[in-house]
Motif scaffolding. Structure first.
Motif, short mmCIF file in Angstrom:
data_model
loop_
_atom_site.label_atom_id
_atom_site.label_comp_id
_atom_site.label_asym_id
_atom_site.label_seq_id
_atom_site.Cartn_x
_atom_site.Cartn_y
_atom_site.Cartn_z
N LEU A 1 0.84 -1.21 0.00
CA LEU A 1 0.00 0.00 0.00
C LEU A 1 0.87 1.26 0.00
N GLU A 2 1.98 1.19 0.73
CA GLU A 2 2.91 2.32 0.75
C GLU A 2 3.47 2.56 -0.64
N ASP A 3 3.86 1.46 -1.32
CA ASP A 3 4.42 1.59 -2.68
C ASP A 3 3.38 2.15 -3.64
N ILE A 4 2.14 1.65 -3.56
CA ILE A 4 1.09 2.13 -4.45
C ILE A 4 0.80 3.61 -4.19
N THR A 5 0.72 3.97 -2.90
CA THR A 5 0.40 5.35 -2.53
C THR A 5 1.44 6.31 -3.06
N LEU A 6 2.71 5.92 -2.96
CA LEU A 6 3.80 6.83 -3.35
C LEU A 6 4.15 6.75 -4.83
N SER A 7 3.48 5.86 -5.55
CA SER A 7 3.82 5.69 -6.97
C SER A 7 2.99 6.56 -7.90
N ASN A 8 2.22 7.48 -7.32
CA ASN A 8 1.33 8.29 -8.16
C ASN A 8 2.00 9.51 -8.75
N SER A 9 3.24 9.81 -8.33
CA SER A 9 3.85 11.10 -8.68
C SER A 9 3.98 11.29 -10.19
N ASP A 10 4.42 10.25 -10.90
CA ASP A 10 4.61 10.41 -12.35
C ASP A 10 3.31 10.76 -13.04
N LEU A 11 2.24 10.02 -12.73
CA LEU A 11 0.97 10.28 -13.39
C LEU A 11 0.36 11.61 -12.96
N VAL A 12 0.59 12.01 -11.71
CA VAL A 12 0.09 13.31 -11.25
C VAL A 12 0.75 14.43 -12.04
N PHE A 13 2.07 14.36 -12.21
CA PHE A 13 2.77 15.42 -12.95
C PHE A 13 2.40 15.40 -14.44
N ILE A 14 2.22 14.21 -15.00
CA ILE A 14 1.78 14.13 -16.39
C ILE A 14 0.39 14.75 -16.52
N SER A 15 -0.49 14.43 -15.57
CA SER A 15 -1.84 14.98 -15.59
C SER A 15 -1.81 16.50 -15.50
N ILE A 16 -0.99 17.02 -14.59
CA ILE A 16 -0.88 18.47 -14.43
C ILE A 16 -0.36 19.11 -15.71
N GLY A 17 0.64 18.48 -16.31
CA GLY A 17 1.19 19.01 -17.55
C GLY A 17 0.16 19.06 -18.66
N ILE A 18 -0.64 18.00 -18.78
CA ILE A 18 -1.67 17.96 -19.82
C ILE A 18 -2.74 19.01 -19.56
N ILE A 19 -3.16 19.15 -18.29
CA ILE A 19 -4.17 20.16 -17.94
C ILE A 19 -3.66 21.55 -18.28
N ALA A 20 -2.39 21.83 -17.95
CA ALA A 20 -1.82 23.14 -18.25
C ALA A 20 -1.77 23.38 -19.75
N ALA A 21 -1.33 22.38 -20.50
CA ALA A 21 -1.25 22.53 -21.97
C ALA A 21 -2.64 22.72 -22.56
N PHE A 22 -3.59 21.96 -22.08
CA PHE A 22 -4.96 22.09 -22.58
C PHE A 22 -5.52 23.48 -22.27
N ILE B 1 0.46 18.16 8.58
CA ILE B 1 0.86 18.87 9.80
C ILE B 1 -0.13 18.62 10.94
N VAL B 2 -1.43 18.58 10.62
CA VAL B 2 -2.44 18.38 11.67
C VAL B 2 -2.69 16.91 11.97
N GLY B 3 -1.90 16.02 11.35
CA GLY B 3 -1.96 14.61 11.74
C GLY B 3 -2.72 13.69 10.83
N ILE B 4 -3.10 14.14 9.63
CA ILE B 4 -3.81 13.28 8.69
C ILE B 4 -2.78 12.50 7.88
N LYS B 5 -2.86 11.18 7.93
CA LYS B 5 -1.94 10.35 7.17
C LYS B 5 -2.44 10.21 5.73
N ILE B 6 -1.53 10.39 4.80
CA ILE B 6 -1.90 10.28 3.39
C ILE B 6 -2.08 8.80 3.05
N ASN B 7 -3.29 8.43 2.66
CA ASN B 7 -3.56 7.04 2.31
C ASN B 7 -3.72 6.90 0.80
N ILE B 8 -3.96 5.69 0.37
CA ILE B 8 -4.02 5.40 -1.06
C ILE B 8 -5.19 6.13 -1.74
#
Length: 884
Positions: free
Chosen positions: A138-159, A197-204
């Motif tokens: 679950l930790e690996d899956i949760t932290l593996s989103n960075s590439d797709l997030v940045f690709i998504s952001i790039g596409i949204i900006a270009a669009f 900061i307020v204690g919410i753990k980032i989950n999948i």
């Protein structure tokens, strides 16, 4: 004990394992081991010594590991090869983490290679003490989103740039668009950081839904702002404030509705829901503040750039020609040549046909959604769904699900009146009833600490036959309580609760696999016990301890633990027993806390849990005995309870969360509309309340229909009901609100020059089509990136429902809703202000143009703006001067 000789045939081996199996001590410590825990893929299923096994495809070995606190104590032992050492709990946690990881790697080495033999070794570690196999995945899956997030952001900006691009270097808004996207990204990640900061753990769920959803909602408000500015006639402060007034109400309204919805979802007890709702709530607030207070200021500066005739991006360069003429965004062709002729062409047969088509499509989608929810819904998510095919745990999870579905479980009790003999029997009855359920492996009652202790207090105690110190008698009847010189002697009570009796072989030389209970028939009672009890009309007796006070109970429990080595997982007053000559070794003589605040049963096993429904049935069967007992409350724990419990009420939770979201949508939108219209003071209270009620109902209907269709269609695409998918379903409310609130608000407050409902809808969509269409396309592109994840889990539980969310909410909010509003041609929903003929003429101009024929006069006007001299009465454009 079976001897493994090289000459042993497979038939002989299979025949031997077809009978009862024991640990190496021949059953002394654990008794017979349930074969359902050890072997899977058995042929035949109903095997026995008479009908022996022919095939076994899976063998399971269970390795218990110490928890961090126990590791700290264990390594203090002086008998370690290198002597005792002192480590912290944190050190022990790191040791246990690395042990799990390396054990798993060593055990499963070569699992996917055909060159390592005919046996595949795969394994799984639970998350006790520190995270294990599932936690790491679950930790690996949760932290593996960075590439797709940045690709998504790039596409949204270009669009975004593509849609707002202009070949006029002054009218182009590439720089402000990119800045807006950047601000939205900063606001979202600031919300994530604040949550941490307020204690919410980032989950999948947070990692794989909110970046693709909340950024889309943020850029939607950005589009609204930019296009509102584009719509204005000029570049002055008055024009800027007119644009702000045009969008501040709907943007605020959508943000307030979404904030209220996510706030109410925080009261839910499903972690995937309430943790995601908390971060989404923070994100909505941060995005709103960023758009209204930060992006708006930059937008005004960009208007000033255009007023100064400066180029986009290269703003230090001025255009040599007059470029102040405003042009429509090129993307309006989608509205003028596609949307308007189909939906908004009054009197057109094509429009009437498409209105009917919208209703038919809405009805069809709603029908499919309801059908999917009623007939095709599946509940639960198996561990095999988490792991990708290239992970050895995927093979393990598949084997566990298909051939060897067993888990360890445990019963737990809080404070119970153990001094009451009837209560003692009721607690033992709970244990035996759980063991008797269809999916819990057989376990003798004497392994339960309370039953074991009760037998120890009677003449049936066997500890004196095998005691460590021959000089010390080890049964309760031999232990003297020093306060009153009584002994730890128990009693026998009639078996009024029908507890299990001990199994006795007819032939004394025959061993029995299971002892069964601890109660006895009269014929098997000790003579001294028969003398003490009136045996007339009593066929069965159970051991209890009677007429003791708390101090004696604590004393006798301590002696039982010390002399027998038993535990019972009781709460002790001191952390360790008396020291021995060896550092790190202690006697088992701790003082037991009485009343007992907590006690646990032995390790038990649930088996044959091949489906989610079977597992849920097991949970409900055992909890009916334990958790739901109104007199003696206990609770069960273990992986099935920790993991599958969420699915027991998942269906009810979906409707509860959905109802909360929809009601929040209705309540907040109604209150916002009422308060806004009251502040304008243009209409009577009755009309304001009536119009607001109809408007909020239309928003709510759109939201509820979207939610039902999204959930139902997702089930038709094999998305089961889980905490992950429910959160994806409920996020449809956010998009439905984003679309419907803007449409309904502009439709309601359209000024009085728009007489018919069709005209008012046309007025609303003339401005809203482009930003909503841009929002739909950019968000859909962002979500589409999820289709390229390496994890099937993400594709099924995030991509599928979210892509359905995109299309469903856009259809209901921007196509069906306008067609429905056309039918509501009532005076009560006409809440726009009256306008003067001049205002009406200016407002209805198709494309206001601004041309400054005199550069000096234009500069003079800009200086007035800079000095703050422009007022509402100041003409804002030279063309307006000419017009007047």
């Amino acid at each position: 004990r079976y001897s493994y000789l090289t000459s042993t045939s497979q038939e002989e081996l299979m025949g031997n394992v077809s009978g009862e199996l024991y640990y190496i001590d021949e059953g002394e410590s654990l008794g017979a081991i349930d074969r359902n825990l050890l072997m899977g893929g058995k042929i035949p299923e109903d095997y026995s010594l008479v009908n022996p096994l022919q095939q076994v495809s899976v063998l399971q070995q269970i390795y218990p590991a110490l928890l961090p606190d126990d590791i700290v104590e264990r390594v203090k032992n002086c008998n370690r090869p290198s002597g005792g050492i002192n480590i912290s709990v944190e050190d022990a946690e790191e040791v246990l983490y690395q042990f799990k990881e390396q054990f798993e790697a060593a055990w499963s080495q070569g699992w996917d290679s055909s060159e390592t033999g005919n046996v595949t070794f795969v394994g799984f570690f639970d998350d006790a003490g520190v995270i294990g196999t599932t936690g790491r995945m679950l930790e690996d899956i949760t932290l593996s989103n960075s590439d797709l997030v940045f690709i998504s952001i790039g596409i949204i900006a270009a669009f975004s740039v593509l849609f707002l691009l202009s070949f006029d270097p002054v009218q182009s808004r590439v720089m402000i668009t990119l800045l807006g996207v950047l601000l939205v990204i900063f606001a979202f990640f600031a919300a994530i950081s604040f949550g941490i900061i307020v204690g919410i753990k980032i989950n999948i769920t947070i990692a794989w839904t909110l970046p693709f959803i909340m950024i889309g909602l943020g850029v939607d408000d950005m589009y609204m702002f930019l296009l509102a500015v584009q719509k204005q006639a000029g570049y002055t402060l008055n024009d800027f404030m007119a644009a702000v007034k045009e969008v501040i109400v709907p943007i605020t309204m959508t943000s307030v509705v979404n904030t209220g919805m996510f706030a109410l979802m925080c009261i839910n007890d499903v972690p995937a829901v309430y943790l995601t709702a908390q971060v989404a709530l923070i994100s909505v607030i941060f995005l709103y503040l960023t758009i209204i207070f930060c992006f708006s200021a930059w937008t005004y500066l960009d208007m000033r750039r255009q007023a100064k005739n400066r180029f986009d991006i290269v703003f230090c360069v001025k255009s040599k020609r007059n470029c102040l003429e405003k042009r429509k965004p090129w993307a309006r062709v989608f509205y003028e040549y596609w949307y308007h002729p189909l939906i908004l062409q009054a009197g057109s047969k094509v429009t009437k046909f498409f209105h009917i088509l919208m209703w038919l499509m809405a009805g069809t989608l709603l029908g499919l959604g309801i059908w999917g929810l009623v007939e095709h819904r599946e509940v639960g998510l198996g561990l095999e769904d988490f792991f990708p095919d290239d992970n050895q745990a995927s093979v393990w999870a598949t084997m566990r699900t298909e051939e060897l579905a067993s888990w360890s479980i445990q019963m737990n009790w809080g404070e119970v009146d153990y001094l009451n003999t009837t209560t003692q029997m009721k607690v033992i009855k709970q244990f035996e009833d759980v063991v008797a359920t269809p999916h819990v492996a057989e376990l003798d009652t004497h392994f339960f600490w309370l039953a074991n202790f009760a037998v120890w207090t009677t003449h049936q105690c066997r500890e004196n036959f095998d005691r460590e110190d021959p000089e010390v008698l080890a049964c309760g009847v031999n232990q003297v309580y020093p306060v009153d010189n009584s002994t730890c002697t128990g009693a026998w009570m009639p078996n009024i609760l029908q507890l299990r009796e001990k199994v006795f072989a007819e032939d004394p030389d025959t061993c029995v696999a299971y002892d069964g209970g601890v109660c006895r028939p009269t014929s098997q009672m000790h003579n001294e016990d028969l003398i003490l009890n009136n045996t007339e009309d009593v066929g069965s007796w159970c051991p209890v301890f009677d007429s003791w006070d708390s101090d004696k109970f604590s004393f006798c429990l301590g002696k039982w633990r010390e002399l027998t080595g038993s535990d019972g997982r009781l709460v002790l007053k001191n952390a360790t027993g008396s020291r021995t000559d060896c550092d790190g070794e202690y006697l088992n003589d701790e003082i037991v806390q009485v009343p007992i605040p907590y006690a646990a049963g032995p390790t038990m096993f649930a088996f044959d849990l091949f489906t989610h429904q079977t597992t849920i049935d097991m949970l409900e069967e055992t909890r009916a005995i334990c958790d739901d007992n109104p007199e003696i409350h206990c609770w069960l724990s273990g992986i099935p309870y920790d993991y599958w419990s969420q699915y027991i009420d998942i269906w009810k939770n979906f409707w509860k969360i959905g109802l909360i979201a929809v009601l929040a949508c209705f309540g907040v939108s109604f209150l916002f509309l009422v308060s806004k219209l009251y502040m304008d003071r243009l209409f009577s209270t009755g009309k304001i309340i009536g119009g607001s009620l109809i408007g909020s109902l239309m928003i709510t209907i759109t939201t509820a229909a979207s939610l039902v269709v999204v959930a139902g269609l997702s089930t038709l695409f094999d998305v089961s009901f889980t905490g992950f998918s429910i959160m994806s379903f409920v996020l449809s409310v956010g998009f439905a609100v984003e679309y419907s609130v803007h449409v309904v608000a502009r439709w309601m407050i359209a000024n009085a020059t728009y007489k018919t409902s069709m005209e008012r809808v046309e007025n609303a969509m003339d401005f809203l089509f482009l930003p909503t269409f841009m929002s739909f396309v950019s968000s859909t592109i962002g979500v589409a990136c999820l289709a390229f994840t390496d994890f099937d889990f993400n594709q099924v539980y995030f991509f599928r429902p979210l892509i359905i969310v995109m299309f469903t909410t856009y259809f209901f909010g921007c196509w069906w809703l306008p067609a429905a509003l056309v039918l509501l041609d009532f005076d009560v929903v006409k809440l726009g202000r009256e306008v003067s003929p001049t205002e009406s003429h200016l407002e209805q101009k198709a494309e206001p143009l601004v041309k400054a024929d005199n550069d000096a006069l234009r500069d003079e006007e800009l200086e007035e703006v800079e000095d703050g001299k422009v007022t509402e009465e100041t003409p804002v454009h030279h063309k307006h001067h000419k017009h007047h």
